[in-house]
Write a protein that holds these residues in place. Structure first.
Motif, PDB file in Angstrom:
ATOM      1  N   ALA A 186      18.348   1.286 -10.329  1.00 17.90           N
ATOM      2  CA  ALA A 186      18.486   2.684  -9.897  1.00 17.90           C
ATOM      3  C   ALA A 186      17.238   3.468 -10.310  1.00 17.90           C
ATOM      4  CB  ALA A 186      19.743   3.304 -10.500  1.00 17.90           C
ATOM      5  N   TYR A 187      16.746   3.192 -11.499  1.00 16.04           N
ATOM      6  CA  TYR A 187      15.537   3.845 -11.994  1.00 16.04           C
ATOM      7  C   TYR A 187      14.360   3.554 -11.072  1.00 16.04           C
ATOM      8  CZ  TYR A 187      11.429   4.442 -15.017  1.00 16.04           C
ATOM      9  OH  TYR A 187      10.204   4.773 -15.523  1.00 16.04           O
ATOM     10  N   LEU A 188      14.156   2.282 -10.731  1.00 13.51           N
ATOM     11  CA  LEU A 188      13.030   1.911  -9.874  1.00 13.51           C
ATOM     12  C   LEU A 188      13.177   2.516  -8.476  1.00 13.51           C
ATOM     13  CD1 LEU A 188      12.495  -1.795 -11.015  1.00 13.51           C
ATOM     14  CD2 LEU A 188      10.910   0.116 -11.339  1.00 13.51           C
ATOM     15  N   ARG A 189      14.416   2.599  -7.998  1.00 15.36           N
ATOM     16  CA  ARG A 189      14.637   3.195  -6.670  1.00 15.36           C
ATOM     17  C   ARG A 189      14.286   4.679  -6.646  1.00 15.36           C
ATOM     18  NH1 ARG A 189      20.037   0.064  -6.132  1.00 15.36           N
ATOM     19  NH2 ARG A 189      19.286  -1.850  -5.137  1.00 15.36           N
ATOM     20  N   SER A 190      14.279   5.318  -7.799  1.00 16.23           N
ATOM     21  CA  SER A 190      13.921   6.733  -7.805  1.00 16.23           C
ATOM     22  C   SER A 190      12.411   6.923  -7.612  1.00 16.23           C
ATOM     23  CB  SER A 190      14.405   7.404  -9.100  1.00 16.23           C
ATOM     24  OG  SER A 190      13.659   6.938 -10.203  1.00 16.23           O
ATOM     25  N   PHE A 191      11.636   5.838  -7.715  1.00 16.00           N
ATOM     26  CA  PHE A 191      10.186   5.920  -7.494  1.00 16.00           C
ATOM     27  C   PHE A 191       9.747   5.140  -6.254  1.00 16.00           C
ATOM     28  CE2 PHE A 191      10.681   6.339 -12.111  1.00 16.00           C
ATOM     29  CZ  PHE A 191       9.896   7.446 -12.386  1.00 16.00           C
ATOM     30  N   LEU A 192      10.495   4.083  -5.931  1.00 15.05           N
ATOM     31  CA  LEU A 192      10.039   3.114  -4.923  1.00 15.05           C
ATOM     32  C   LEU A 192      11.081   2.948  -3.817  1.00 15.05           C
ATOM     33  CD1 LEU A 192       8.935   0.389  -7.499  1.00 15.05           C
ATOM     34  CD2 LEU A 192       7.393   1.947  -6.273  1.00 15.05           C
ATOM     35  N   ASN A 193      10.579   2.621  -2.609  1.00 14.67           N
ATOM     36  CA  ASN A 193      11.495   2.412  -1.483  1.00 14.67           C
ATOM     37  C   ASN A 193      11.669   0.945  -1.131  1.00 14.67           C
ATOM     38  OD1 ASN A 193      11.869   5.247  -0.880  1.00 14.67           O
ATOM     39  ND2 ASN A 193       9.717   5.220  -0.255  1.00 14.67           N
TER      40      ASN A 193
ATOM     41  N   PRO B 187       0.806  -1.223   0.000  1.00 13.80           N
ATOM     42  CA  PRO B 187       0.000   0.000   0.000  1.00 13.80           C
ATOM     43  C   PRO B 187       0.846   1.284   0.000  1.00 13.80           C
ATOM     44  CG  PRO B 187      -0.746  -1.541   1.705  1.00 13.80           C
ATOM     45  CD  PRO B 187       0.479  -2.137   1.105  1.00 13.80           C
ATOM     46  N   LYS B 188       1.973   1.255   0.698  1.00 16.70           N
ATOM     47  CA  LYS B 188       2.789   2.474   0.765  1.00 16.70           C
ATOM     48  C   LYS B 188       3.440   2.824  -0.568  1.00 16.70           C
ATOM     49  CE  LYS B 188       4.112   2.095   5.606  1.00 16.70           C
ATOM     50  NZ  LYS B 188       5.134   1.479   6.454  1.00 16.70           N
ATOM     51  N   GLU B 189       3.533   1.845  -1.440  1.00 16.96           N
ATOM     52  CA  GLU B 189       4.223   2.050  -2.716  1.00 16.96           C
ATOM     53  C   GLU B 189       3.260   2.303  -3.869  1.00 16.96           C
ATOM     54  OE1 GLU B 189       7.206   2.615  -2.655  1.00 16.96           O
ATOM     55  OE2 GLU B 189       8.488   1.043  -1.824  1.00 16.96           O
ATOM     56  N   ALA B 190       1.960   2.318  -3.563  1.00 13.65           N
ATOM     57  CA  ALA B 190       0.967   2.415  -4.635  1.00 13.65           C
ATOM     58  C   ALA B 190       1.208   3.630  -5.533  1.00 13.65           C
ATOM     59  CB  ALA B 190      -0.441   2.457  -4.048  1.00 13.65           C
ATOM     60  N   GLY B 191       1.420   4.778  -4.915  1.00  8.14           N
ATOM     61  CA  GLY B 191       1.628   6.006  -5.683  1.00  8.14           C
ATOM     62  C   GLY B 191       2.897   5.945  -6.506  1.00  8.14           C
ATOM     63  N   GLY B 192       3.958   5.446  -5.882  1.00  3.31           N
ATOM     64  CA  GLY B 192       5.242   5.346  -6.588  1.00  3.31           C
ATOM     65  C   GLY B 192       5.154   4.424  -7.780  1.00  3.31           C
ATOM     66  N   PHE B 193       4.450   3.309  -7.602  1.00  2.00           N
ATOM     67  CA  PHE B 193       4.367   2.360  -8.707  1.00  2.00           C
ATOM     68  C   PHE B 193       3.542   2.929  -9.857  1.00  2.00           C
ATOM     69  CE2 PHE B 193       2.608  -1.353 -10.983  1.00  2.00           C
ATOM     70  CZ  PHE B 193       3.807  -1.799 -11.504  1.00  2.00           C
ATOM     71  N   TYR B 194       2.484   3.662  -9.488  1.00  3.32           N
ATOM     72  CA  TYR B 194       1.682   4.289 -10.537  1.00  3.32           C
ATOM     73  C   TYR B 194       2.550   5.214 -11.390  1.00  3.32           C
ATOM     74  CZ  TYR B 194      -2.272   6.379 -12.888  1.00  3.32           C
ATOM     75  OH  TYR B 194      -3.148   6.791 -13.851  1.00  3.32           O
ATOM     76  N   LYS B 195       3.464   5.924 -10.693  1.00  2.00           N
ATOM     77  CA  LYS B 195       4.368   6.827 -11.435  1.00  2.00           C
ATOM     78  C   LYS B 195       5.331   6.052 -12.334  1.00  2.00           C
ATOM     79  CE  LYS B 195       4.366  10.872  -8.428  1.00  2.00           C
ATOM     80  NZ  LYS B 195       4.605  10.867  -6.976  1.00  2.00           N
ATOM     81  N   VAL B 196       5.756   4.868 -11.873  1.00  6.31           N
ATOM     82  CA  VAL B 196       6.630   4.041 -12.716  1.00  6.31           C
ATOM     83  C   VAL B 196       5.905   3.709 -14.032  1.00  6.31           C
ATOM     84  CG1 VAL B 196       7.731   1.764 -12.964  1.00  6.31           C
ATOM     85  CG2 VAL B 196       7.918   2.996 -10.797  1.00  6.31           C
ATOM     86  N   VAL B 197       4.660   3.249 -13.886  1.00  6.13           N
ATOM     87  CA  VAL B 197       3.906   2.857 -15.085  1.00  6.13           C
ATOM     88  C   VAL B 197       3.723   4.062 -16.014  1.00  6.13           C
ATOM     89  CG1 VAL B 197       1.716   1.934 -15.945  1.00  6.13           C
ATOM     90  CG2 VAL B 197       2.712   1.015 -13.841  1.00  6.13           C
ATOM     91  N   GLU B 198       3.355   5.184 -15.393  1.00  3.31           N
ATOM     92  CA  GLU B 198       3.157   6.399 -16.184  1.00  3.31           C
ATOM     93  C   GLU B 198       4.428   6.801 -16.925  1.00  3.31           C
ATOM     94  OE1 GLU B 198       0.040   9.725 -14.524  1.00  3.31           O
ATOM     95  OE2 GLU B 198       2.091   9.745 -13.777  1.00  3.31           O
ATOM     96  N   ASP B 199       5.542   6.738 -16.197  1.00  2.00           N
ATOM     97  CA  ASP B 199       6.807   7.154 -16.787  1.00  2.00           C
ATOM     98  C   ASP B 199       7.243   6.200 -17.905  1.00  2.00           C
ATOM     99  OD1 ASP B 199       9.144   9.085 -16.509  1.00  2.00           O
ATOM    100  OD2 ASP B 199      10.154   7.142 -16.485  1.00  2.00           O
ATOM    101  N   VAL B 200       7.094   4.902 -17.647  1.00  2.00           N
ATOM    102  CA  VAL B 200       7.488   3.923 -18.671  1.00  2.00           C
ATOM    103  C   VAL B 200       6.658   4.135 -19.943  1.00  2.00           C
ATOM    104  CG1 VAL B 200       7.345   1.468 -19.283  1.00  2.00           C
ATOM    105  CG2 VAL B 200       8.409   2.140 -17.133  1.00  2.00           C
ATOM    106  N   LEU B 201       5.356   4.355 -19.745  1.00  2.00           N
ATOM    107  CA  LEU B 201       4.490   4.512 -20.915  1.00  2.00           C
ATOM    108  C   LEU B 201       4.727   5.825 -21.655  1.00  2.00           C
ATOM    109  CD1 LEU B 201       1.139   3.005 -19.580  1.00  2.00           C
ATOM    110  CD2 LEU B 201       2.660   2.030 -21.309  1.00  2.00           C
TER     111      LEU B 201
END
Lengths: 86, 464
Positions: B152-159, B121-135
């Motif tokens: 490194a890329y994923l760490r910039s969105f997720l903890n 749950p804590k990563e929901a927002g970060g993961f959404y940004k990953v998908v948005e950025d990839v797309l």
């Protein structure tokens, strides 16, 4: 009339290289790329078919001149002249 | 006999390149050492049953009527195939299973976003940004990746490092030639291929696609010689002058495309036979290979409770994607039930299990030890799967296992490297002007990647 023939030739070729594209309602003034989801690989095939079918060579630097049906007619018209009169 | 182009290897990249070159009105010859087409994505018959070698799934599935620049659509256009010919059936759903956590994904990325939000749950927002950025990134199909890092890329969105491991697990298994991490460009392509576009299976397996490619190639006048290996590529330091076949015959061509791998192709140029598994100066230590077992079961796995199409699993605290020190690594793997795709039922149920393996350990075994260790591995790998799902072992009526050395023997790829060398040459360029490489070492992986690779290299070198 010649312009219309050139446009028909180009649309025929597009129907071959991109059979999934809907060519029934193409705005001749607008970019083909945007209307039909064509990419550079598709343009490569359009050029290839022009060469195969009509012996017309389109050098790489002239690819932008194929961007719309209108610009195709202007650019290819003189090159296709022999085919248009026969 | 002189050809406009000779292609080494009748795998998916070589066949696709051949089709493109034939469209360019070239006289093309494809040479294949094996008696079967397909290379790394091949198939065989054993005991009257048909087996696929590389196929869990085709990635990059796009549904019919979906227009646009997705790789699958590009390939269909470039090869002038209709999607009906490939008879693709999308997956039902797949899972990433780690200790205590499971993520579920389908061919609709919204399902994956929801699953991540529930499990992390804590990563929901970060993961959404990953998908948005990839797309939002363009599909970079011919860019050089450099030193970029997907982690490194994923760490910039997720903890959460576990979530990062879980996201990476399927994309690494489906297309990373590099241990532990992958270049960002490759990650973006694979993320879209796996999570945003998704999985499908051609009805009948990989042979359906290969047969379509062979038929198309032949219909365009392309020549294909099977059981016809290349012994040596002769050159004058600038250009290939001729290709010497295993039987001593020489073939000439203006253009040569090789899907044999970069180092393998260079070995052919240097006159070093590469069928022994070693080439001077080339280490296979950084190449990844796999063990795979295909179990035929007497009922469909879904009938006894194995419902997902594909499961990417890891049983340790952290996920390790690397060549193991031992002969195999049981701690993570891929489980695939081809019968759990949509579409018609298979003739028999199948359970595939894949683990990372160490090529050198398998190469140095005596034949007797090799046979024993293959079965030992398959038994242990099955036991791990039986710990996650209802036990499929009582249903098994036949099982075949292949190893890194099997893969090398039939494909000629050093070290049984399924994804080739970690060093990719996106341009396909070699030191010889009229020799280019296509296939795994060019950089695109998987079935769609292989076809795209052949197309791009043929377009780049064959238009003149």
């Amino acid at each position: 009339m010649a312009d219309e023939k050139v446009k028909g030739i180009v649309l025929d070729i597009i129907a071959t290289v991109a059979p999934d594209a809907d060519i029934s309602d193409v705005d001749p003034a607008k970019r083909l790329r945007d209307q039909l989801d064509l990419d550079s690989m598709d343009f490569l095939d359009i050029v290839m078919e022009l060469r195969k079918r009509y012996k017309v060579e389109v050098p790489k630097e002239d690819y932008p001149r194929l961007e719309s049906l209108d610009s195709c007619a202007e650019y290819l018209g003189p090159k296709l002249e022999a085919h248009l009169t026969s | 006999m002189k050809y406009d182009a000779v292609i080494i290897g009748a795998g998916m990249s070589g066949l696709s390149a051949g089709i493109r070159l034939a469209y360019f009105d070239k006289r093309v010859l494809i040479l294949e050492r094996h008696y079967a087409y397909g290379g790394l994505n091949s198939y065989y018959t054993l005991g009257g049953r048909q087996y696929d070698v590389g196929l869990h799934a085709l990635t990059n599935y796009t549904p019919p009527g979906h227009r646009g620049g997705q790789p699958l659509n590009r390939i269909l256009r470039q090869l002038r195939l209709s999607r009906e010919e490939l008879k693709l059936h999308p997956q039902k759903y797949s899972e990433v299973r780690f200790p205590g956590r499971t993520l579920r994904f389908t061919n609709d990325v919204a399902d994956f976003i929801e699953s991540v939000a529930t499990a992390f749950p804590k990563e929901a927002g970060g993961f959404y940004k990953v998908v948005e950025d990839v797309l939002s990134r363009e599909y970079v199909l011919d860019g050089e990746d450099g030193e970029s890092s997907a982690r490194a890329y994923l760490r910039s969105f997720l903890n959460d490092e576990i979530l990062i491991d879980m996201i990476l697990c399927p994309v690494m298994y489906y297309g990373s030639p590099t241990p532990h991490d992958m270049p960002l460009g490759q990650f973006v392509v694979m993320f879209r291929s796996v999570y945003c576009e998704g999985f499908a299976r051609p009805e009948g397996g990989v042979r359906t696609i290969i047969k379509v490619l062979v038929k198309k190639y032949r219909s365009l006048g392309g020549k294909l010689r099977m059981r016809c290996g290349v012994e040596r590529i002769h050159h004058d330091g600038h250009r290939v002058t001729s290709i010497e076949l295993d039987d001593g015959e020489h073939v000439e061509a203006d253009l040569v495309l090789s899907s044999a791998g970069f180092d393998e192709t260079m070995a052919l140029c240097a006159g070093e036979a590469n069928s022994t598994g070693t080439v001077a100066g080339v280490s296979t230590e950084d190449r990844l290979s796999f063990l795979e077992s295909v179990s035929i079961v007497n009922v469909e796995p879904s009938a006894f409770g194995i419902m997902p199409t594909i499961v990417f699993y890891n049983t340790e605290d952290r996920f390790t994607y690397a060549r193991p020190d031992g002969a195999y690594d049981l701690s993570s793997g891929v489980l695939c039930m081809p019968g759990n795709f949509t579409g018609a039922a298979l003739p028999e149920g199948i359970v595939r299990v894949t683990n990372l393996a160490n090529y050198d350990r398998w190469r140095t075994m005596s034949p007797a030890e090799y046979a024993v260790r293959k079965n030992e591995w398959a038994d242990k790998a099955s036991e791990i799967v039986a710990g996650m799902f209802p036990d499929f072992r009582p249903h098994v009526i036949e099982r075949d296992v292949f190893s890194p050395t099997t893969i090398e023997r039939y494909t000629g790829h050093l070290g049984g490297a399924v994804y080739g060398s970690p060093r990719k040459i996106h341009s396909g360029r070699t030191p010889l002007a009229n020799l280019a490489i296509c296939g795994t070492d060019q950089g695109f992986l998987g079935i769609v990647g292989a076809m795209l690779s052949g197309i791009l290299i043929a377009n780049a070198y064959g238009m003149e």
